[in-house]
Design an enzyme around this catalytic site. Structure first.
Site, PDB file in Angstrom:
ATOM      1  N   GLU A  23      35.831 150.905 -97.932  1.00  0.00           N
ATOM      2  CA  GLU A  23      37.285 150.818 -97.961  1.00  0.00           C
ATOM      3  C   GLU A  23      37.782 151.137 -99.371  1.00  0.00           C
ATOM      4  O   GLU A  23      37.018 151.046-100.338  1.00  0.00           O
ATOM      5  CB  GLU A  23      37.725 149.391 -97.597  1.00  0.00           C
ATOM      6  CG  GLU A  23      37.408 148.983 -96.182  1.00  0.00           C
ATOM      7  CD  GLU A  23      38.037 149.911 -95.150  1.00  0.00           C
ATOM      8  OE1 GLU A  23      39.261 149.972 -95.090  1.00  0.00           O
ATOM      9  OE2 GLU A  23      37.293 150.582 -94.427  1.00  0.00           O
ATOM     10  N   LYS A  47      37.518 144.105 -87.336  1.00  0.00           N
ATOM     11  CA  LYS A  47      37.027 144.840 -86.169  1.00  0.00           C
ATOM     12  C   LYS A  47      36.702 143.906 -85.001  1.00  0.00           C
ATOM     13  O   LYS A  47      37.003 144.221 -83.845  1.00  0.00           O
ATOM     14  CB  LYS A  47      35.794 145.652 -86.560  1.00  0.00           C
ATOM     15  CG  LYS A  47      36.149 146.841 -87.442  1.00  0.00           C
ATOM     16  CD  LYS A  47      34.914 147.436 -88.078  1.00  0.00           C
ATOM     17  CE  LYS A  47      35.259 148.653 -88.911  1.00  0.00           C
ATOM     18  NZ  LYS A  47      34.197 149.023 -89.850  1.00  0.00           N
TER      19      LYS A  47
HETATM   20  N1  HSE Z   1      34.604 150.603 -94.597  1.00  0.00           N
HETATM   21  C1  HSE Z   1      34.331 150.737 -93.206  1.00  0.00           C
HETATM   22  C2  HSE Z   1      32.852 150.556 -92.980  1.00  0.00           C
HETATM   23  C3  HSE Z   1      34.815 152.065 -92.736  1.00  0.00           C
HETATM   24  O1  HSE Z   1      32.089 150.629 -93.959  1.00  0.00           O
HETATM   25  O2  HSE Z   1      32.429 150.310 -91.858  1.00  0.00           O
HETATM   26  C4  HSE Z   1      34.796 152.250 -91.241  1.00  0.00           C
HETATM   27  O3  HSE Z   1      35.670 151.368 -90.601  1.00  0.00           O
END
Ligand code: HSE
Length: 346
Positions: free
Chosen positions: A212, A227
């Site tokens: 991110e 998520k």
């Molecule tokens: N930063 C997130 C990950 C990107 O590493 O899974 C994908 O959602």
């Protein structure tokens, strides 16, 4: 079939990832999926903006962005519109919200999505903020305005984990979802096991486009939490706020912990889970777990992710695939766009 007029809100790795696929596959998409499009607007806080109702030469635009980092160096079009003006005043009928994720407030992405929906424009997102924080409100707004909103790329990038639960496993009686849902941390743990130090592994994950914008969200588990909340709320009918479930990341796991676990026949993984309790409520968590080496999740390495749905009628169903990265997340947008193309006729 409708002609899609696309606007990108944000043009970082994910947006550019999709643009590259669109350049490469334009002909095939038309022939095979009857998908016709032009990209008419891009607005990015760092790179600037451009609107051209004629549609861009996308290949040229991409190479300019790669060379100078500035969208405004594109020779044609109107420059200087901010994201909201781009959404409301451009001729786009499909808004791609691929700006940065803010899991605390969801902004400015929530405002972008609401504005687009109220202006009767379809929306596709990979931005987790609005979906983790306000998915039900946004879906209702889409319905009210008779437009579509899709967000496959918010979980496991283009690997269709969310749509598997939402569509293919509809009615299967999902009681549980559990897996590895963050690419950055799985990459870091994999590299640390090979001997790399934490800082270097994180730096590589950033360079490879997995992390991110603020990688704290990855390593402290908030991205995985976002998520699993999205999964619980969309696939399992929960109503979780993202502050409810317990959340622990990987920052306390040392190189010694990893070596010791391995010697004992285990591997540390950052696990996210959600389960329907007997009373119908849904419990979710994110935490590092020591997984036995003979368990399938122990062998999911690097930026690969995996999610297992436990269902009443099929038992366990697992999907494995890329969890992050430029092209896999760019592709998630395409899959959603083609889905909208299938159902929207004008
Ligand atoms: N930063 C997130 C990950 C990107 O590493 O899974 C994908 O959602």
């Amino acid at each position: 079939m409708m002609e899609f007029r696309i606007a990108f809100i944000g043009f970082g790795v994910v947006g550019q990832g999709l643009a590259e696929i669109l350049v490469e596959q334009k002909q095939m998409l038309k022939e095979r999926y009857d998908f016709d499009f032009k990209v008419v607007a891009i607005s990015d806080t760092m790179k600037g903006s451009v609107f051209d109702a004629q549609g861009f030469d996308l290949e040229k635009l991409l190479s300019i962005v790669k060379e100078t980092g500035k969208i405004e160096d594109y020779p044609e079009g109107i420059k200087g519109w901010d994201s909201l003006k781009t959404i409301t005043d451009s001729t786009a009928n499909l808004i791609l919200e691929v700006a940065w994720t803010d899991l605390k407030t969801g902004e400015p992405a929530i405002t972008h999505v609401k504005t687009a929906l109220k202006n009767k424009k379809h929306v596709v997102l990979t931005n987790k903020g609005p979906i983790a924080l306000a998915v039900k409100e946004l879906l209702a707004l889409a319905e009210e305005n008779n437009v579509e909103m899709r967000f496959e790329g918010t979980v496991l990038s283009g690997t269709p984990a969310l749509n598997l639960g939402l569509y293919n496993l509809a009615g299967s009686g999902i009681t549980k979802a559990k897996g590895i849902v963050n690419g950055t941390t799985n990459y870091i743990l994999t590299e640390m096991e090979k001997g790399m130090d934490y800082e270097s592994a994180l730096k590589q994950a950033q360079e490879l486009g997995y992390a991110e914008a603020d990688p704290t969200a990855d390593v402290e588990g908030y991205d995985a939490l976002g998520k699993i909340v999205i999964l619980a709320n969309t696939v399992m009918g929960a109503n979780l706020s993202k502050d409810e479930p317990p959340c622990e990341g990987i920052t306390k796991i040392t190189a010694e912990d990893i070596t010791k676990a391995k010697a004992e026949g285990f591997r540390w993984k950052l696990i996210a889970g959600a389960e329907i309790r007997a009373d119908g409520s849904v419990e979710a968590y994110v935490r590092p777990e020591k997984i036995p080496l003979n368990h399938p999740l122990a062998n999911i390495m690097g930026p690969t992710n995996a999610l297992t749905y436990t269902t009443k009628y099929l038992g366990d169903v697992t999907i494995v695939g890329p969890g992050a990265g430029r092209t896999p997340t760019g592709y998630a947008l395409l899959a959603d766009i083609l889905d909208i193309n299938r159902i929207v006729k004008e």
